[in-house]
Design a protein around this motif. Sequence first.
Motif, mmCIF file in Angstrom:
data_model
loop_
_atom_site.group_PDB
_atom_site.id
_atom_site.type_symbol
_atom_site.label_atom_id
_atom_site.label_comp_id
_atom_site.label_asym_id
_atom_site.label_seq_id
_atom_site.Cartn_x
_atom_site.Cartn_y
_atom_site.Cartn_z
ATOM 1 N N ILE A 263 0.704 -1.310 0.188
ATOM 2 C CA ILE A 263 0.239 -0.016 0.370
ATOM 3 C C ILE A 263 0.802 1.228 -0.141
ATOM 4 O O ILE A 263 0.913 2.305 -0.607
ATOM 5 N N VAL A 264 1.807 0.915 0.817
ATOM 6 C CA VAL A 264 3.381 2.647 0.762
ATOM 7 C C VAL A 264 3.739 3.117 -0.146
ATOM 8 O O VAL A 264 3.720 3.948 -1.080
ATOM 9 N N GLU A 265 3.894 1.383 -1.236
ATOM 10 C CA GLU A 265 4.510 1.385 -2.430
ATOM 11 C C GLU A 265 3.391 1.945 -3.726
ATOM 12 O O GLU A 265 3.955 3.399 -3.872
ATOM 13 N N ALA A 266 2.144 1.494 -3.423
ATOM 14 C CA ALA A 266 1.290 1.931 -4.778
ATOM 15 C C ALA A 266 0.732 3.808 -3.806
ATOM 16 O O ALA A 266 1.011 4.466 -5.353
ATOM 17 N N ARG A 267 0.562 4.100 -2.917
ATOM 18 C CA ARG A 267 0.214 4.979 -2.707
ATOM 19 C C ARG A 267 1.379 6.684 -2.978
ATOM 20 O O ARG A 267 1.108 7.359 -4.228
ATOM 21 N N ALA A 268 2.468 6.304 -2.984
ATOM 22 C CA ALA A 268 3.564 6.574 -3.598
ATOM 23 C C ALA A 268 3.588 7.591 -4.502
ATOM 24 O O ALA A 268 4.101 8.878 -5.330
#
Length: 307
Positions: A263-268
């Motif tokens: 999730i963190v990677e996709a948001r970034a």
Amino acid sequence: MNGAGVEVLSARDVPLGGPRAMTVRRTLPQRARTLIGAWCFIDHYGPDEVATTGGMDVAPHPHIGLQTVSWLFEGEIEHRDSLGSHALVRPGELNLMTSGHGISHSEVSTGRTTRLHGVQLWVALPEEHRDTDRDFQHHAPGTVRVDGADIRVFLGTLAGETSPVRTFTPLLGAELLLDAGASVTLSVDPAFEHGLLVDEGDVRVEGTPLKPAELAYLGPGGHSLTLTNASERLARTVLLGGPPFQEEIVMWWNFIGRSHEDIVEARAAWEEASDRFGTVDGYPGDRLPAPALPNARITPRVNPAHR
């Protein structure tokens, strides 16, 4: 339904679409249940008078790890995505978008729409396919008549009708219109669990009464499903199903992953306007910004054990 009781799930009101949000009724996911088969998200809206509510205007936003299933009862929605698809969502016609590794899209009710009414559904992609390529499919199913019910099968197989639309796990999706006082018994796959969403009418599923906007859950094991319209007017329902989805998923905003880090990677990537999600051409405005991540670690969602 043989071998399974009926669990009734109520909806909660949720704003959809950022600053010009419309209100939808969400029955999945919730604390009591995360998935029905691979179905992981059910939003039910309308009938909304567009002159009063403003209709739907959801600016470009991203998805990963899922398929979106758009199904309308009334109105018309313009769909644009970063694959280059530009299509209309109309009553009785399926639009299915596969995000895979990443896609972005916008959804806007058209100027011809006076009433907006339908469902927006998500399907979780299994691990082996969750980074698949972007895709978009359209299908207008025919109607089959069974014992006082008109049935449109938009995914899977029911009442002898099979949808040609490709999915990554076995699924069932169908709209059922029941005449006043009608009762219909349908053969179903005993390996599937099922969810029945009531749009309008007083409906009983396996004898259990349901009110509009409620979702009935039925576990696997049954070979048939009996629906009865106890009202004196037409009733409309949406039947969803699939074999229990065995993988844990992490859901946050418009993303489905397997870990907090996904999730963190996709948001970034979305905030950085990376090529992962592409661009949506033709929408007259800015794209939606991602909300702030929660302070706590995002944990996987699991279903309760089958009784």
